[in-house]
Design a protein around this motif. Structure first.
Motif, PDB file in Angstrom:
ATOM      1  N   ALA A  29      20.615  12.106  21.051  1.00  0.00           N
ATOM      2  CA  ALA A  29      21.965  12.581  21.357  1.00  0.00           C
ATOM      3  C   ALA A  29      22.629  11.590  22.291  1.00  0.00           C
ATOM      4  O   ALA A  29      21.955  10.765  22.925  1.00  0.00           O
ATOM      5  CB  ALA A  29      21.911  13.953  22.023  1.00  0.00           C
ATOM      6  N   MET A  40      27.005   9.576  17.220  1.00  0.00           N
ATOM      7  CA  MET A  40      27.530  10.708  17.967  1.00  0.00           C
ATOM      8  C   MET A  40      28.576  10.229  18.962  1.00  0.00           C
ATOM      9  O   MET A  40      28.295   9.384  19.806  1.00  0.00           O
ATOM     10  CB  MET A  40      26.360  11.335  18.716  1.00  0.00           C
ATOM     11  CG  MET A  40      26.693  12.611  19.376  1.00  0.00           C
ATOM     12  SD  MET A  40      26.180  13.948  18.295  1.00  0.00           S
ATOM     13  CE  MET A  40      25.278  14.963  19.407  1.00  0.00           C
ATOM     14  N   ASP A  54      28.669  17.515  28.814  1.00  0.00           N
ATOM     15  CA  ASP A  54      28.068  16.662  27.788  1.00  0.00           C
ATOM     16  C   ASP A  54      28.647  17.142  26.478  1.00  0.00           C
ATOM     17  O   ASP A  54      28.435  18.283  26.095  1.00  0.00           O
ATOM     18  CB  ASP A  54      26.548  16.853  27.825  1.00  0.00           C
ATOM     19  CG  ASP A  54      25.872  16.595  26.482  1.00  0.00           C
ATOM     20  OD1 ASP A  54      26.396  15.783  25.701  1.00  0.00           O
ATOM     21  OD2 ASP A  54      24.812  17.208  26.229  1.00  0.00           O
ATOM     22  N   THR A  55      29.418  16.309  25.816  1.00  0.00           N
ATOM     23  CA  THR A  55      29.932  16.763  24.530  1.00  0.00           C
ATOM     24  C   THR A  55      29.417  15.857  23.436  1.00  0.00           C
ATOM     25  O   THR A  55      29.084  14.699  23.668  1.00  0.00           O
ATOM     26  CB  THR A  55      31.477  16.791  24.465  1.00  0.00           C
ATOM     27  OG1 THR A  55      31.949  15.518  24.028  1.00  0.00           O
ATOM     28  CG2 THR A  55      32.096  17.174  25.784  1.00  0.00           C
ATOM     29  N   GLY A  56      29.334  16.404  22.243  1.00  0.00           N
ATOM     30  CA  GLY A  56      28.846  15.613  21.123  1.00  0.00           C
ATOM     31  C   GLY A  56      29.593  15.975  19.858  1.00  0.00           C
ATOM     32  O   GLY A  56      29.741  17.152  19.518  1.00  0.00           O
ATOM     33  N   ASN A  91      30.610  19.827  19.928  1.00  0.00           N
ATOM     34  CA  ASN A  91      29.854  20.716  20.799  1.00  0.00           C
ATOM     35  C   ASN A  91      30.133  20.345  22.256  1.00  0.00           C
ATOM     36  O   ASN A  91      29.947  19.187  22.637  1.00  0.00           O
ATOM     37  CB  ASN A  91      28.353  20.552  20.479  1.00  0.00           C
ATOM     38  CG  ASN A  91      27.484  21.480  21.296  1.00  0.00           C
ATOM     39  OD1 ASN A  91      27.979  22.417  21.930  1.00  0.00           O
ATOM     40  ND2 ASN A  91      26.183  21.226  21.290  1.00  0.00           N
ATOM     41  N   TRP A 123      22.514  24.699  24.827  1.00  0.00           N
ATOM     42  CA  TRP A 123      22.006  23.404  24.356  1.00  0.00           C
ATOM     43  C   TRP A 123      21.044  22.753  25.330  1.00  0.00           C
ATOM     44  O   TRP A 123      21.270  22.751  26.530  1.00  0.00           O
ATOM     45  CB  TRP A 123      23.139  22.418  24.090  1.00  0.00           C
ATOM     46  CG  TRP A 123      22.650  21.252  23.249  1.00  0.00           C
ATOM     47  CD1 TRP A 123      22.646  21.165  21.889  1.00  0.00           C
ATOM     48  CD2 TRP A 123      22.057  20.040  23.727  1.00  0.00           C
ATOM     49  NE1 TRP A 123      22.085  19.974  21.494  1.00  0.00           N
ATOM     50  CE2 TRP A 123      21.717  19.276  22.578  1.00  0.00           C
ATOM     51  CE3 TRP A 123      21.766  19.533  24.997  1.00  0.00           C
ATOM     52  CZ2 TRP A 123      21.111  18.018  22.684  1.00  0.00           C
ATOM     53  CZ3 TRP A 123      21.153  18.286  25.097  1.00  0.00           C
ATOM     54  CH2 TRP A 123      20.838  17.544  23.950  1.00  0.00           C
ATOM     55  N   ARG A 147      17.210  11.677  14.491  1.00  0.00           N
ATOM     56  CA  ARG A 147      16.572  12.991  14.657  1.00  0.00           C
ATOM     57  C   ARG A 147      15.821  13.280  13.383  1.00  0.00           C
ATOM     58  O   ARG A 147      16.411  13.257  12.308  1.00  0.00           O
ATOM     59  CB  ARG A 147      17.622  14.099  14.807  1.00  0.00           C
ATOM     60  CG  ARG A 147      17.991  14.432  16.236  1.00  0.00           C
ATOM     61  CD  ARG A 147      18.887  15.659  16.310  1.00  0.00           C
ATOM     62  NE  ARG A 147      19.860  15.482  17.390  1.00  0.00           N
ATOM     63  CZ  ARG A 147      20.810  16.361  17.680  1.00  0.00           C
ATOM     64  NH1 ARG A 147      20.939  17.470  16.975  1.00  0.00           N
ATOM     65  NH2 ARG A 147      21.643  16.137  18.684  1.00  0.00           N
TER      66      ARG A 147
HETATM   67  N1  SER Z   1      23.986  17.053  23.622  1.00  0.00           N
HETATM   68  C1  SER Z   1      24.794  17.875  22.780  1.00  0.00           C
HETATM   69  C2  SER Z   1      24.437  17.728  21.322  1.00  0.00           C
HETATM   70  O1  SER Z   1      23.680  16.847  20.976  1.00  0.00           O
HETATM   71  C3  SER Z   1      26.245  17.494  22.973  1.00  0.00           C
HETATM   72  O2  SER Z   1      26.366  16.121  23.017  1.00  0.00           O
HETATM   73  O3  SER Z   1      24.912  18.490  20.517  1.00  0.00           O
END
Ligand code: SER
Length: 920
Positions: free
Chosen positions: A43, A90, A229-231, A206, A158, A71
């Motif tokens: 991530a 990401m 922390d956004t993804g 997210n 998360w 992943r």
């Molecule tokens: N760590 C969170 C995710 O991987 C947001 O970046 O979804």
């Protein structure tokens, strides 16, 4: 919606957050730095983990990135669904104690509406069960309540990434793609919302509100500072904006699919979709991983990469492609991705060759393995058996190189079950026994053979790795046979062979013996008298007595063996130069993975000696000394000054291997032709095998780079843990940041490229200094922590009040009696001082127990001494009960003993004495 390419979306995103004061941080390596609990970077937040937990000084308080991620949790469904990938990019924005929920939500909505140009009425959001704060913020932005959905822990909590680190509740943004994307019941039941499994609502961002730090034991501690922390999956967003149904149909991935079509001549359609997607996805993972110098291997990250290449190969084969293929995609991949990751351009050639070699290795056995599996499953079917036994699945692994997971997938697809624990048991057995079992069988072969003229094998492997020879004998189950067929294990003897047979510590060669389409895999080479025994298995066809066969040694493995063997000689020379000429070789193991050298020396080696030894060997490597061999009559060899081993028997003629003025030894092994080939040498470990000898384990070549990379990772984790505890004790972190000095994996790699052989000495020194300063800091921290605890204990106002409220009065004497756990004498004294300053007539009777020991501290003011209280005498009686030692003055006495379970009795004894003397 307006079409935007993947590249455009990435640019828009980073520019937006840059304009909001975020530092644009480049993607980190797929090898997570400083986190040995994580195999891959999974991530965007991974590279920022220490910033979230507060384990390091903050270089900035907000950042954004486009991070390459791997992943593999859903590996088996990749290709079969529209959206699963093992590799993805990401986008993320991060705050470390800077902004929190409100801004994170507002940024996400602003960017979605005004930059991605998503219509507001299509946006839905989810929040964590009880996160009313997030709900209110969303409502304030104008998202109506009915489009805010509460979801549980599975969806909306998360992290952490890996075993420990920052985590927290999250809130996700979804795009409503319209009722036509819903499942058959979705429109009518009214339950279809984000969280439904159908394709109508798709999550594209997210937002994690980091509030907790999860420890390795699973405990959730509050984070010292909250964070964001956004993804947002780049491919996912592209899919939505490009209004296609699958990430594989977005512009860049489509480009790879088209390349596969044109290179293979196959068409991408319903029936080939899965194959195309698996190849597309896996080729990306493999491309980026090898780009970050993760190479196919038997364990760890390398195993994941091997598995991905093999799985992709399998899917290429079922598409009808039987030649190595994945490597051909590297040009297209480089073209696409070097826009965002320019370093890939330089790596492309190497990536291509690594993939190609791995494919060739696997394709060699793929077909036979698949046939064997087919045969097995058919047999099982006819016997009505449903579970594939461990022995069978393990055979596919050990013989044909089928990754366990691949076999499981193939087996399950055909409706059979797979027994993992049996597979594990076979793996363990193999590790323990594989070599021993070959050796056990060895001696039985040649006794009883009368035609001894055919027994001698001419060894051609000093100069050649290939050759042609005649099959003289074949053995199966220890008995002579006329032929060996596909699937049979056995032994082949030929008249001349390039295969080195185990001897002088060096392991035997592996490789292939072939005739036309028949193939025997050599899994070990052993020696009996003058014969080389090639032990292994027929992969396909048949090998017959008298056949003229082609022999092929596994050259990569042989090179590693040669590196380690020549490295052993250099080490032997270096030991004698650094430690003295008393050093004498006692034994050695030369394997492709490492070397082990036992020698006579009375004491363990110091860091400085190890440094000198490494520098000596690496110096000889750097000088590029030509390795020369000659065969000499034994007497002449002895007088030439060449080293030999006392307990080894030599013939009349011996082979002497010389490396300039640094080494000369009797040796029958295979070596590099120039010491340069060794590239690097590093000591892994120094220990004693017993009996006054020492043992050095060391590595040569590329494994040295891996060794330093992982050693620094482990160190980084230790330093982060130190920083966290240090913060608890000292508060301010500025004075003790040593983490920045740790070289990241890619720095280690480039140091080797620039400094070559001197990199080992350089990195060893950095490592030693860091370890020293860490252990110094740790012991300082330990002391300061104790001090701080003691201080906070004795000055703890609540404790003082509590003790004062529980005092017992006997006459004029006010007694504070208490038994503590694990408090040292100094703290008990400080506490008594606090009480003494509050109450003139106080007598403190304190005890503490820790493990098997007990401590007593009795104290009072002078006023009580004047009244006849004598702490020293009181203590003496108590100590008799505890069986301990101690004493003191009338106003203060201290002692310690054993019997901690008698502590209350001991305190009671003192109470009784006071009662007798001062009681009414
Ligand atoms: N760590 C969170 C995710 O991987 C947001 O970046 O979804």
């Amino acid at each position: 919606m307006k079409f935007k390419s993947v590249q455009e979306i990435g640019d828009l995103y980073l520019n937006y957050f840059k304009s909001k004061g975020h530092v644009v941080v480049p993607s980190s390596s797929l090898i997570p730095a400083g986190d040995p609990t994580l195999l891959f970077t999974t991530a965007g937040m991974v590279q920022f983990k220490p910033l979230f937990t507060g384990a390091v000084e903050l270089p900035y308080s907000k950042a954004c990135s486009c991070q390459k991620c791997v992943r593999t949790t859903d590996l088996e469904v990749v290709g079969k669904t529209e959206r699963h990938c093992t590799f993805f990019e990401m986008l993320g924005n991060f705050s470390f104690g800077d902004y929190f929920k409100k801004e994170a939500i507002e940024y996400a909505l602003d960017f979605s509406l005004n930059h991605l140009e998503i219509p507001k009425d299509k946006i839905w959001v989810t929040i964590y069960l009880d996160d009313d704060e997030a709900k209110q913020i969303w409502m304030n932005t104008g998202i109506p309540e009915e489009r805010i959905v509460r979801l549980g822990k599975k969806d909306n909590f998360w992290g952490p990434a890996g075993d420990s680190g920052a985590c927290g509740p999250c809130s996700e943004l979804y795009l409503d793609r319209g009722p036509e994307k819903g499942g058959p019941d979705c429109g009518t039941s009214g339950t279809c919302k984000p969280g439904c499994d159908c394709d109508r609502y798709l999550e594209y961002w997210n937002l994690v509100f980091n509030q907790f730090n999860q420890t390795v034991s699973g405990e959730l501690l509050p984070l010292k500072q909250t964070g964001i922390d956004t993804g947002s999956g780049l491919e996912r967003v592209a899919m939505l904006l490009q209004e296609v149904d699958s990430v594989y149909d977005t512009d860049e991935l489509k480009n790879i699919i088209t390349t596969i079509e044109s290179l293979s001549g196959k068409t991408y359609d319903q029936s080939t979709k899965v194959n195309f997607r698996v190849i597309t996805d896996h080729s990306r993972s493999v491309f980026f991983s090898i780009g970050d110098r993760i190479y196919p291997d038997r364990t760890g990250r390398g195993y994941v990469i091997r598995r991905l290449i093999r799985r992709a190969s399998l899917f290429a084969r079922t598409l009808g492609i039987t030649e190595p293929f994945i490597y051909k995609l590297v040009d297209t991949l480089t073209g696409i991705y070097s826009k965002r990751y320019p370093e890939l351009k330089e790596r492309a050639k190497e990536i291509q060759s690594v993939i190609r070699k791995e494919e060739e290795l696997f394709l060699n056995t793929l077909e036979v393995g698949l046939e064997e599996l087919e045969h097995l499953l058919n047999q099982m079917k006819s016997k009505n058996e449903t579970e594939v036994r461990g022995v069978d699945s393990f055979r596919l692994y050990s013989t044909y190189g089928f990754p366990r997971e691949m076999t499981r997938e193939l087996v399950l697809e055909r409706g059979f079950s797979f027994n993992d624990s049996e597979f594990d048991a076979e793996l363990d057995k193999d590790r323990d026994l594989s070599r021993a079992s070959w050796k056990g069988k060895k001696t039985a072969y040649l006794t009883g053979i009368t035609d001894t003229s055919k027994l001698k094998t001419e060894f051609t492997g000093y100069t050649q790795l290939n050759g042609t020879a005649k099959v003289q004998f074949l053995f199966k189950d220890g008995k002579q046979v006329n032929s060996l067929k596909a699937g049979e294990e056995g032994v082949i003897l030929v008249d001349k062979s390039p295969f080195y047979a185990e001897g002088g510590g060096q392991l035997g060669d592996w490789g292939y013996i072939k005739i036309e389409s028949s193939q025997f895999q050599v899994q070990d080479t052993q020696k009996e008298n003058d014969s080389h025994l090639h032990l292994g298995l027929v992969l396909r066809g048949e090998i017959k007595l008298g056949d003229t066969v082609d022999l092929e040694v596994d050259s990569k493995r042989r090179q590693s063996l040669a590196n380690h063997h020549s490295g052993t000689h250099l080490l032997n020379g270096a030991l004698r130069r650094v430690l003295g000429s008393h050093v004498y070789q006692k034994g050695s193991v030369v394997s492709p993975d490492y070397l082990r050298f036992d020698f006579s020396h009375p004491a363990s080696l110091t860091d400085e000696e190890i440094r000198k030894i490494e520098a000596d060997v690496n110096g000889a490597v750097a000088r590029g000394i030509t390795v020369e061999t000659e065969v000499l009559p034994i007497e002449q060899a002895k007088t030439s000054g060449a080293l030999s081993m006392f307990d080894e028997k030599y013939g009349n003629l011996v082979r002497v291997v010389g490396m300039g003025d640094v080494s000369k030894e009797f040796c029958g092994g295979t070596h590099v032709s120039n010491t340069k080939e060794i590239t690097y040498f590093a000591v892994l470990k120094e220990s004693s095998p017993g009996a006054g000898n020492r043992r050095i384990e060391a590595i040569c070549g590329d494994p040295v780079v891996d060794y330093f990379q992982s050693a620094f990772q482990v160190l980084a984790e230790k330093i982060q843990n130190y920083n966290l505890s240090a913060k608890d004790v000292y508060g301010d972190l500025k004075t003790h940041g040593i983490l920045d000095k740790i070289p990241a994996p890619e720095e280690v790699q480039s140091l080797f490229e620039t400094k070559k052989t001197s990199a080992v000495e350089y990195l060893r020194e950095i490592k030693r200094k860091l370890e020293d300063s860490l252990s110094e800091k740790l012991s300082g921290l330990h002391k300061d922590k104790k001090k701080k605890e003691a201080l906070s204990f004795s000055l703890n106002p609540e404790l003082v009040e509590d003790l004062l409220s529980k005092v017992i009065k006997i006459g004029d004497i006010v007694i504070a009696k208490h038994s503590f756990d694990a408090v040292d004498a100094k703290s008990l004294k400080d506490l008594a001082d606090s009480l003494k300053s509050r109450e003139a007539n106080i007598l403190c009777l304190f005890a503490s127990k820790e493990g098997e020991t007990s401590t007593l501290v009795y104290m009072c003011n002078k006023v009580l001494v004047d009244k006849g209280v004598h702490c020293g005498n009181l203590l003496k009686n108590s100590l008799e009960i505890l069986g301990g030692k101690g004493g003191g003055r009338p106003d203060m006495a201290q002692g310690g003993g054993k019997n901690p379970d008698q502590i209350d009795l001991a305190l009671e004894a003192a109470m009784k004495e006071i009662q007798n003397k001062f009681g009414a």
